[in-house]
Write an enzyme that holds these catalytic residues in place. Sequence first.
Site, PDB file in Angstrom:
ATOM      1  CG  HIS A 327      -2.061   0.934   1.134  1.00 11.99           C
ATOM      2  ND1 HIS A 327      -1.909   2.301   1.157  1.00 11.99           N
ATOM      3  CD2 HIS A 327      -3.390   0.709   1.014  1.00 11.99           C
ATOM      4  CE1 HIS A 327      -3.092   2.870   1.045  1.00 11.99           C
ATOM      5  NE2 HIS A 327      -4.009   1.928   0.951  1.00 11.99           N
ATOM      6  NE  ARG A 347      -3.156   7.548  -1.722  1.00 11.66           N
ATOM      7  CZ  ARG A 347      -3.216   6.448  -2.457  1.00 11.66           C
ATOM      8  NH1 ARG A 347      -3.095   6.520  -3.774  1.00 11.66           N
ATOM      9  NH2 ARG A 347      -3.393   5.277  -1.903  1.00 11.66           N
TER      10      ARG A 347
END
Length: 557
Positions: A327, A347
């Site tokens: 990740h 994000r």
Amino acid sequence: MYPDYMMKSIELVEKTRPKRLELAKKLGKQVFPAMSESERQAVLDNFHPDYKKDARRKIRVGVNKGELLTTEVADLLESYSRIDPAIFDFNNPDHETDVLVIGAGSAGMAAAITAGINGSNVLLATKLRLGDSNSMMAQGGIQAADQKDDSPILHYLDVMGGGHFDNKPDLVKALVNDGPVAIKWLEELGVMFDKNQDGSMLVIAGGGTSRKRMHSTRDYTGAGICRVLRDEVYNMPDKIKYLEFTSIIELILDDKGQAVGAIGYHLETKQYMVIKASSVIIATGGFGRLHVRGFETTNHYGATADGLVIAYRAGANLLFMDSVQYHPTGAVFPEQILGFLCTEKIRSMGAQPVNHDGELFVYPLEPRDIEAAAFIRECTERKKGVKTPTGKVGIWLDSPLIDLINGEGAIQKNLPAMLRQFKRFDIDIVKYPMLVYPTLHYQNGGVEVDDKGETKIPGLYVAGEAIGGIHGRNRLMGNSQLDLIVFGRRSGFWASERAKKGVQFGKMNMQYVYDFENEVAKLDIPRKKIAPIVLPDYIPDHVKFKQKTTEYFGTLI
């Protein structure tokens, strides 16, 4: 709080923020051009950990013999059993059930609930407690194509593209077609998904997706789902029995080649048990605690690939075990939460990854493998990362943009877990960015199954992260939470159907253990190398040297 020298870098981030905010309001998340296919391949080839020279090697035993696997996985599989099967009396099992489910994360509990509703008696065995799993720790969301501008076809294309088109099409088809039904089932059980003011489902974008289809329960999505499933298990005592602190360390086959049970080991009583079952479902999750390539991990304490070991030794084949998901945004400071997940939802809501100088250097929602490789490139080749006091390095995730884009209070409302995670260390992510670096997150590969969740071993099913083939060689955000439910339900139903039809048991045996160990012995591997490892080993070598009893040679009986 961040040390003074880091604050100087944060000042540069703050200086560039107004211009980046202006672009975000004008262009949305497309504030930096997405990479072309050739650019993506180049950044993977040069910077993704999977592409390093020693990241993979050929496995020398078992059904995948000769194939390239992640090195740490090959090392784990080339091992001896913890037990000598000769000590067990298969004619007098300690437990008998229709369906044995191994693992009690969301996949295992969804399987158990479905099998129970379908009329089967279920025994659910887990080496920790119900819900102690990666499922509970997931944050960002669960995908499903249930909006008017979306369709399972578009979802299918996104999954295939994200997986580099290596996915098994029949598994992806099952995943996306069952998606809307899975969301409806979870909501009916009591999962409180985020809603718009008009009561419609709130959905957001994720990396690599062409539509907004990410459903969430703030940034506690995994916990929101897992706790509801756990309550449902508790509410079905007539159909579901469960064994906590019980690790399944070997499968039992019969002379017809069917999976007909397993050997369990209770971590507290130190006793073994024989479990007989008409169907067996492996839902043991992933391998994060192997710390592949030395990376920190988001995974829970029990994620040690037990299901892979027992399935492979029994003769099930693996898919895509040459692929690991890192990740892109694992916490790198403060080091008390090193490796902890900073959800992709950050994000999705507008936070941007920027380097030491406050420069945005990558499209924020590239697929995870591309994004992670770009972060590594920025910190290594370009040397524009931010160093921590202990010499680690990271990228700023400019979280203050979230409130500036979405309105004051957006972080408090949508990311309470993240807010608390950093406030414990006097870092307010409303005011200051997070420092992140790629962290070992997900096991892309696993055991090969069909769209019912069944392996090539009759009676052996798999659900959740232990499956290989759904996500190809890279998983998109939110699809793991979906596959837990879709294949948990599918494996639970078909395992139950098999049990209801009646299984003609042959003579129970574990001859395959001896056969496999004979292969391992030819490699001159020391007898003390055993698997599954059950729990990760964090004892330093110099301590082991002093504590000779830490050398473990197998069966405790």
